[in-house]
Motif scaffolding. Structure first.
Motif, PDB file in Angstrom:
ATOM      1  N   ASP A  53      55.298  24.627  59.993  1.00 22.71           N
ATOM      2  CA  ASP A  53      55.155  24.159  58.616  1.00 22.71           C
ATOM      3  C   ASP A  53      53.783  23.549  58.330  1.00 22.71           C
ATOM      4  N   ARG A  54      52.892  23.560  59.299  1.00 25.46           N
ATOM      5  CA  ARG A  54      51.554  22.992  59.122  1.00 25.46           C
ATOM      6  C   ARG A  54      50.606  24.034  58.533  1.00 25.46           C
ATOM      7  N   THR A  55      49.681  23.557  57.725  1.00 27.60           N
ATOM      8  CA  THR A  55      48.709  24.443  57.088  1.00 27.60           C
ATOM      9  C   THR A  55      47.926  25.237  58.122  1.00 27.60           C
ATOM     10  N   SER A  56      47.502  24.589  59.208  1.00 24.84           N
ATOM     11  CA  SER A  56      46.711  25.290  60.226  1.00 24.84           C
ATOM     12  C   SER A  56      47.478  26.485  60.789  1.00 24.84           C
ATOM     13  N   TYR A  57      48.769  26.314  61.019  1.00 27.76           N
ATOM     14  CA  TYR A  57      49.603  27.392  61.553  1.00 27.76           C
ATOM     15  C   TYR A  57      49.713  28.542  60.551  1.00 27.76           C
ATOM     16  N   MET A  58      49.941  28.187  59.283  1.00 25.30           N
ATOM     17  CA  MET A  58      50.105  29.217  58.256  1.00 25.30           C
ATOM     18  C   MET A  58      48.802  29.991  58.022  1.00 25.30           C
ATOM     19  N   VAL A  59      47.687  29.279  57.963  1.00 24.49           N
ATOM     20  CA  VAL A  59      46.394  29.938  57.746  1.00 24.49           C
ATOM     21  C   VAL A  59      46.046  30.832  58.933  1.00 24.49           C
ATOM     22  N   ALA A  60      46.198  30.308  60.148  1.00 29.52           N
ATOM     23  CA  ALA A  60      45.885  31.095  61.345  1.00 29.52           C
ATOM     24  C   ALA A  60      46.800  32.319  61.440  1.00 29.52           C
ATOM     25  N   GLY A  61      48.064  32.146  61.114  1.00 29.07           N
ATOM     26  CA  GLY A  61      49.001  33.271  61.133  1.00 29.07           C
ATOM     27  C   GLY A  61      48.613  34.349  60.134  1.00 29.07           C
ATOM     28  N   ALA A  62      48.171  33.928  58.960  1.00 30.15           N
ATOM     29  CA  ALA A  62      47.729  34.894  57.950  1.00 30.15           C
ATOM     30  C   ALA A  62      46.495  35.647  58.424  1.00 30.15           C
TER      31      ALA A  62
END
Length: 144
Positions: free
Chosen positions: A31-40
């Motif tokens: 749920d962290r922004t870093s995880y979502m951005v890196a995943g994208a």
């Protein structure tokens, strides 16, 4: 002279030629922004290399390293999800491994880090989201 980010066209060129992106401060929490951005970014074909001293194992299916110096392969972009006061040290570490770009995520600015980049022939990008810039600059464009 005050700092200026590269133009959108220059940012697009940097992203088009990038392969490995080390993400400093990448969280293993989904749920962290870093995880979502890196995943994208990973879903767009970039190789994500997690860097987080608190995580042993993998994030997004990639081995997580404790420091940039621990990464055994070349890094094109160092994408930073750390508070501004830590970014000068990250810039020094990025220069030491020969990274081309230091990218400070949206809301993160550090003039000393930008100066370190300039002194070491690196490009600094500050207060910009790599995922947003990738979507804008790479729309319909292929990576090299």
């Amino acid at each position: 002279m005050s700092f200026e980010n590269p133009t959108r066209e220059q940012i697009g060129d940097l992203l088009a030629s990038a392969g490995n992106i080390a993400v400093v401060g990448l969280s293993d929490k989904t749920d962290r922004t870093s995880y979502m951005v890196a995943g994208a970014m990973q879903s767009r074909g970039y190789r994500i290399i997690p860097v987080n001293p608190s995580v042993d194992g993998e994030i997004l299916g990639e081995k997580c390293y404790h420091t940039l110096a621990d990464i055994p392969e070349p890094v094109d972009i160092v994408n930073v999800f750390r508070r501004s006061e830590y970014c000068a040290e990250v810039a020094r570490e990025a220069a030491a491994i020969g990274a081309n770009v230091l990218w400070l995520q949206q809301g993160i600015v550090n003039e000393e880090a930008a100066e370190i980049c300039a002194e070491n022939g690196m490009t600094a990008i500050m207060d910009r989201c790599i995922k947003v810039d990738e979507a804008i600059t790479m729309h319909g464009r292929s990576r090299k």
